[in-house]
Write an enzyme that holds these catalytic residues in place. Structure first.
Site, PDB file in Angstrom:
ATOM      1  CB  SER A 140      -0.977  -0.065   1.382  1.00  0.00           C
ATOM      2  OG  SER A 140      -0.342   0.139   2.387  1.00  0.00           O
ATOM      3  CG  ASN A 192      12.542   1.374   6.118  1.00  0.00           C
ATOM      4  OD1 ASN A 192      11.850   0.398   5.334  1.00  0.00           O
ATOM      5  ND2 ASN A 192      12.644   1.031   7.475  1.00  0.00           N
ATOM      6  CG  HIS A 207       9.959   1.517  11.705  1.00  0.00           C
ATOM      7  ND1 HIS A 207      10.117   0.133  11.617  1.00  0.00           N
ATOM      8  CD2 HIS A 207       9.717   1.796  13.018  1.00  0.00           C
ATOM      9  CE1 HIS A 207       9.976  -0.353  12.795  1.00  0.00           C
ATOM     10  NE2 HIS A 207       9.666   0.586  13.492  1.00  0.00           N
ATOM     11  CG  ASP A 254      13.320  -0.942  11.937  1.00  0.00           C
ATOM     12  OD1 ASP A 254      13.185  -0.791  10.614  1.00  0.00           O
ATOM     13  OD2 ASP A 254      12.906  -1.861  12.411  1.00  0.00           O
TER      14      ASP A 254
HETATM   15  C1  GAR Z   1       3.835  -0.672   6.681  1.00  0.00           C
HETATM   16  O1  GAR Z   1       3.129  -0.432   7.795  1.00  0.00           O
HETATM   17  C2  GAR Z   1       5.493  -0.290   6.955  1.00  0.00           C
HETATM   18  O2  GAR Z   1       5.453   0.773   7.511  1.00  0.00           O
HETATM   19  C3  GAR Z   1       5.994  -1.472   7.610  1.00  0.00           C
HETATM   20  O3  GAR Z   1       5.412  -2.806   7.013  1.00  0.00           O
HETATM   21  C4  GAR Z   1       3.849  -2.267   6.385  1.00  0.00           C
HETATM   22  C5  GAR Z   1       3.751  -2.487   4.974  1.00  0.00           C
HETATM   23  O4  GAR Z   1       2.694  -2.166   4.501  1.00  0.00           O
HETATM   24  N1  GAR Z   1       7.308  -1.686   7.514  1.00  0.00           N
HETATM   25  C6  GAR Z   1       8.238  -2.149   8.630  1.00  0.00           C
HETATM   26  O5  GAR Z   1       7.689  -2.443   9.457  1.00  0.00           O
HETATM   27  C7  GAR Z   1       9.661  -2.080   8.091  1.00  0.00           C
HETATM   28  N2  GAR Z   1      10.297  -2.444   9.491  1.00  0.00           N
HETATM   29  P1  GAR Z   1       2.552  -2.007   2.788  1.00  0.00           P
HETATM   30  O6  GAR Z   1       3.119  -3.359   2.144  1.00  0.00           O
HETATM   31  O7  GAR Z   1       1.002  -2.034   2.686  1.00  0.00           O
HETATM   32  O8  GAR Z   1       3.209  -0.838   2.171  1.00  0.00           O
END
Ligand code: GAR
Length: 208
Positions: free
Chosen positions: A13, A103, A105, A141
């Site tokens: 997303s 990134n 987070h 992170d």
């Molecule tokens: C998001 O919330 C992102 O911030 C997190 O994974 C999700 C991915 O959602 N990332 C982490 O935790 C990285 N450490 P998405 O695939 O719908 O963008």
């Protein structure tokens, strides 16, 4: 025009938010480490080149990082954006893209690095939670913070409710932070990101 390569592992997303933002840059490719990442479908439907580099097909982290770097470098990226890319990258890989690897987070770093950030935020009883866009360093992170958005933690919040509230902000600040990068508005001074232009913070607060 700058080339952006986006790395995903799942839903995608944030990648979708970046694509939809219509940034003045070329999304050169979307690369996933999982063939079944739902986001690959949206990327392909949007006419973006996609590729899968699954680390499980390699015998070592070094080998899979090298294969990933080869896939990325084919697109001569000015910027590599991790968008829910759930794989730890080795130091050599991170250094290769130093200053052009970012990134998102789902916490207000330096609080809650790692996994299950929303669950941990609820367990700790924090009253404010949020998300962070940062330059990537070899420490997980961690790295110079480009943008953050905060959300309230409300009585009765579940992990899912809080995650959704934060995700809405992720979709707002990630494209914004990338736009600043594309416009050459970011400078890192002693580990601190300076955003040139008086409206930078206003832009973050405007529709929070
Ligand atoms: C998001 O919330 C992102 O911030 C997190 O994974 C999700 C991915 O959602 N990332 C982490 O935790 C990285 N450490 P998405 O695939 O719908 O963008």
């Amino acid at each position: 025009m700058k080339n952006i390569v986006i790395l995903i592992s799942g839903r995608g997303s944030n990648m979708e938010a970046i694509v939809r933002a219509g940034l003045p840059a070329k999304i050169a490719a979307v690369i996933s480490n999982r063939a079944d990442a739902a986001g690959l479908k949206y990327a392909a439907q949007s006419g973006l080149p996609t590729q899968v580099v699954d680390e499980r097909e390699f015998s070592s982290r070094e080998a899979s990082d090298a294969a990933l770097a080869t896939a990325i470098d084919r697109h001569s990226p000015d910027l590599v954006a991790l968008a829910g890319f759930m794989r730890v990258l080795g130091g050599e890989f991170v250094r290769r893209y130093s200053g052009r690897l970012v990134n998102i987070h789902p916490s207000l770093l330096p609080a809650f690095p790692g996994l299950h950030t929303h669950r941990r935020a609820l367990q700790e009883g924090v009253k404010v939670h949020g998300c962070t866009v940062h330059f990537v360093t070899p420490q997980i992170d961690h790295g110079p913070i480009i943008a953050q958005a905060a959300v309230p933690v409300r009585v009765g919040d579940t992990e899912a409710i809080l995650a959704a509230r934060v995700l809405q902000q992720e979709h707002r600040i990630y494209p914004l932070a990338l736009r600043w990068f594309i416009d050459d508005r970011l400078a890192v001074d002693n580990g601190v990101v300076r955003v040139s232009g008086a409206d930078a913070i206003q832009a973050l607060l405007a529709d929070a």
